[in-house]
Every structure is written in C-alpha cells, then in structure tokens.
Scaffold this motif. Sequence first.
Motif, PDB file in Angstrom:
ATOM      1  N   MET A   1     -26.788  -7.999   7.999  1.00  0.00           N
ATOM      2  CA  MET A   1     -26.272  -8.146   6.644  1.00  0.00           C
ATOM      3  C   MET A   1     -27.125  -9.164   5.915  1.00  0.00           C
ATOM      4  O   MET A   1     -27.427 -10.230   6.430  1.00  0.00           O
ATOM      5  N   LYS A   2     -27.481  -8.822   4.700  1.00  0.00           N
ATOM      6  CA  LYS A   2     -28.260  -9.732   3.880  1.00  0.00           C
ATOM      7  C   LYS A   2     -27.386 -10.881   3.405  1.00  0.00           C
ATOM      8  O   LYS A   2     -26.171 -10.786   3.390  1.00  0.00           O
ATOM      9  N   PHE A   3     -28.025 -11.939   2.984  1.00  0.00           N
ATOM     10  CA  PHE A   3     -27.316 -13.104   2.470  1.00  0.00           C
ATOM     11  C   PHE A   3     -26.512 -12.727   1.225  1.00  0.00           C
ATOM     12  O   PHE A   3     -26.959 -11.978   0.373  1.00  0.00           O
ATOM     13  N   PHE A   4     -25.320 -13.225   1.143  1.00  0.00           N
ATOM     14  CA  PHE A   4     -24.516 -13.059  -0.054  1.00  0.00           C
ATOM     15  C   PHE A   4     -23.814 -14.375  -0.333  1.00  0.00           C
ATOM     16  O   PHE A   4     -23.594 -15.180   0.555  1.00  0.00           O
ATOM     17  N   GLU A   5     -23.491 -14.586  -1.588  1.00  0.00           N
ATOM     18  CA  GLU A   5     -22.802 -15.803  -1.997  1.00  0.00           C
ATOM     19  C   GLU A   5     -21.305 -15.535  -2.005  1.00  0.00           C
ATOM     20  O   GLU A   5     -20.814 -14.702  -2.766  1.00  0.00           O
ATOM     21  N   LYS A   6     -20.596 -16.216  -1.117  1.00  0.00           N
ATOM     22  CA  LYS A   6     -19.145 -16.052  -1.045  1.00  0.00           C
ATOM     23  C   LYS A   6     -18.511 -16.748  -2.246  1.00  0.00           C
ATOM     24  O   LYS A   6     -18.764 -17.913  -2.503  1.00  0.00           O
ATOM     25  N   LEU A   7     -17.698 -16.024  -2.969  1.00  0.00           N
ATOM     26  CA  LEU A   7     -17.054 -16.584  -4.151  1.00  0.00           C
ATOM     27  C   LEU A   7     -15.723 -17.242  -3.816  1.00  0.00           C
ATOM     28  O   LEU A   7     -15.361 -18.251  -4.394  1.00  0.00           O
ATOM     29  N   TYR A   8     -14.978 -16.637  -2.912  1.00  0.00           N
ATOM     30  CA  TYR A   8     -13.755 -17.260  -2.419  1.00  0.00           C
ATOM     31  C   TYR A   8     -13.342 -16.563  -1.145  1.00  0.00           C
ATOM     32  O   TYR A   8     -13.715 -15.427  -0.871  1.00  0.00           O
ATOM     33  N   ASP A   9     -12.583 -17.288  -0.341  1.00  0.00           N
ATOM     34  CA  ASP A   9     -12.036 -16.766   0.915  1.00  0.00           C
ATOM     35  C   ASP A   9     -10.779 -17.573   1.180  1.00  0.00           C
ATOM     36  O   ASP A   9     -10.817 -18.626   1.790  1.00  0.00           O
ATOM     37  N   GLU A  10      -9.674 -17.103   0.652  1.00  0.00           N
ATOM     38  CA  GLU A  10      -8.428 -17.857   0.673  1.00  0.00           C
ATOM     39  C   GLU A  10      -7.366 -17.158   1.507  1.00  0.00           C
ATOM     40  O   GLU A  10      -7.284 -15.932   1.521  1.00  0.00           O
ATOM     41  N   TYR A  11      -6.560 -17.943   2.173  1.00  0.00           N
ATOM     42  CA  TYR A  11      -5.361 -17.448   2.832  1.00  0.00           C
ATOM     43  C   TYR A  11      -4.176 -17.988   2.056  1.00  0.00           C
ATOM     44  O   TYR A  11      -4.179 -19.137   1.628  1.00  0.00           O
ATOM     45  N   GLU A  12      -3.177 -17.156   1.888  1.00  0.00           N
ATOM     46  CA  GLU A  12      -2.022 -17.569   1.107  1.00  0.00           C
ATOM     47  C   GLU A  12      -0.807 -16.799   1.611  1.00  0.00           C
ATOM     48  O   GLU A  12      -0.886 -15.604   1.880  1.00  0.00           O
ATOM     49  N   LYS A  13       0.294 -17.497   1.751  1.00  0.00           N
ATOM     50  CA  LYS A  13       1.556 -16.805   2.008  1.00  0.00           C
ATOM     51  C   LYS A  13       2.075 -16.348   0.665  1.00  0.00           C
ATOM     52  O   LYS A  13       2.197 -17.137  -0.262  1.00  0.00           O
ATOM     53  N   VAL A  14       2.349 -15.054   0.569  1.00  0.00           N
ATOM     54  CA  VAL A  14       2.761 -14.496  -0.715  1.00  0.00           C
ATOM     55  C   VAL A  14       4.092 -13.775  -0.585  1.00  0.00           C
ATOM     56  O   VAL A  14       4.514 -13.398   0.507  1.00  0.00           O
ATOM     57  N   LYS A  15       4.721 -13.587  -1.720  1.00  0.00           N
ATOM     58  CA  LYS A  15       5.932 -12.788  -1.789  1.00  0.00           C
ATOM     59  C   LYS A  15       5.516 -11.355  -2.104  1.00  0.00           C
ATOM     60  O   LYS A  15       4.740 -11.111  -3.026  1.00  0.00           O
ATOM     61  N   VAL A  16       6.016 -10.416  -1.329  1.00  0.00           N
ATOM     62  CA  VAL A  16       5.731  -9.005  -1.552  1.00  0.00           C
ATOM     63  C   VAL A  16       7.057  -8.284  -1.756  1.00  0.00           C
ATOM     64  O   VAL A  16       8.010  -8.499  -1.021  1.00  0.00           O
ATOM     65  N   ARG A  17       7.079  -7.427  -2.751  1.00  0.00           N
ATOM     66  CA  ARG A  17       8.278  -6.653  -3.070  1.00  0.00           C
ATOM     67  C   ARG A  17       7.907  -5.172  -3.020  1.00  0.00           C
ATOM     68  O   ARG A  17       6.860  -4.776  -3.536  1.00  0.00           O
ATOM     69  N   PHE A  18       8.743  -4.371  -2.409  1.00  0.00           N
ATOM     70  CA  PHE A  18       8.551  -2.929  -2.379  1.00  0.00           C
ATOM     71  C   PHE A  18       9.691  -2.289  -3.151  1.00  0.00           C
ATOM     72  O   PHE A  18      10.854  -2.570  -2.885  1.00  0.00           O
ATOM     73  N   VAL A  19       9.337  -1.445  -4.121  1.00  0.00           N
ATOM     74  CA  VAL A  19      10.328  -0.833  -4.981  1.00  0.00           C
ATOM     75  C   VAL A  19      10.054   0.664  -5.074  1.00  0.00           C
ATOM     76  O   VAL A  19       8.937   1.075  -5.376  1.00  0.00           O
ATOM     77  N   GLY A  20      11.078   1.448  -4.801  1.00  0.00           N
ATOM     78  CA  GLY A  20      11.009   2.888  -5.013  1.00  0.00           C
ATOM     79  C   GLY A  20      12.060   3.260  -6.034  1.00  0.00           C
ATOM     80  O   GLY A  20      13.183   2.775  -5.979  1.00  0.00           O
ATOM     81  N   PHE A  21      11.673   4.087  -6.994  1.00  0.00           N
ATOM     82  CA  PHE A  21      12.634   4.515  -8.007  1.00  0.00           C
ATOM     83  C   PHE A  21      12.221   5.882  -8.543  1.00  0.00           C
ATOM     84  O   PHE A  21      11.081   6.307  -8.371  1.00  0.00           O
ATOM     85  N   ALA A  22      13.158   6.546  -9.161  1.00  0.00           N
ATOM     86  CA  ALA A  22      12.893   7.860  -9.735  1.00  0.00           C
ATOM     87  C   ALA A  22      13.358   7.895 -11.178  1.00  0.00           C
ATOM     88  O   ALA A  22      14.365   7.290 -11.532  1.00  0.00           O
TER      89      ALA A  22
END
Length: 99
Positions: A1-22
């Motif tokens: 892999m060629k060199f690349f500039e990493k812009l960000y690499d973050e870990y975060e605990k997030v809230k996830v919501r799953f919604v199904g509707f019709a």
Amino acid sequence: MKFFEKLYDEYEKVKVRFVGFATDQTRYDFGIVYTSMFFGKPLFVCMQTGRSALLDPRDLEDTDYLMKTFRIQDEQQVADLVEFFQEALPSTPFEPQYD
C-alpha cells in the motif's frame, strides 16, 4: 500500500436506533447512528438498500437531494421520510462544517 495521510481514526461509543415503519405506499427500515463525529449529524442508513446520508435540519429542506440519495420517485414518499427524519433528528443546533 502506498503512503496515505490519515485524516482521522476515532473510536466512539455511539447510540444506535433501529426503526421500521410503513406508510400507505412503502415499508422503511432505518438504522440511525447518533455520533459526535461529523458535527453531530446523525447517519441515517436504509437497511433495505444500504444507502445512507448524514442529515441535519437544513438537509431536509432539499427534497431533491433526499430523493436522489435514497432513490425515491414519489413526492409523497419523500414527504413521509422528511416527517420521520424531523422526528429522529436531535434538537441541538448544528454548526456548519465548511463555510
């Protein structure tokens, strides 16, 4: 892999919501990732198509963008989604990333 500039690499605990509707016309299944990344814009993922977008209240005014992003053909369908997105967006103000 060629060199690349990493812009960000973050870990975060997030809230996830799953919604199904019709609605009268369509069934929707969304995953919503609430994060502090991307200036607090939640990531909306359509679980049926895999299409996704970071949205804030201003994005909901651009129905052409929403129709293209989520591949919606019908004005009523986009109106239904805007109503759902408005309810799902946090009430905190968003700051623009770039001016």
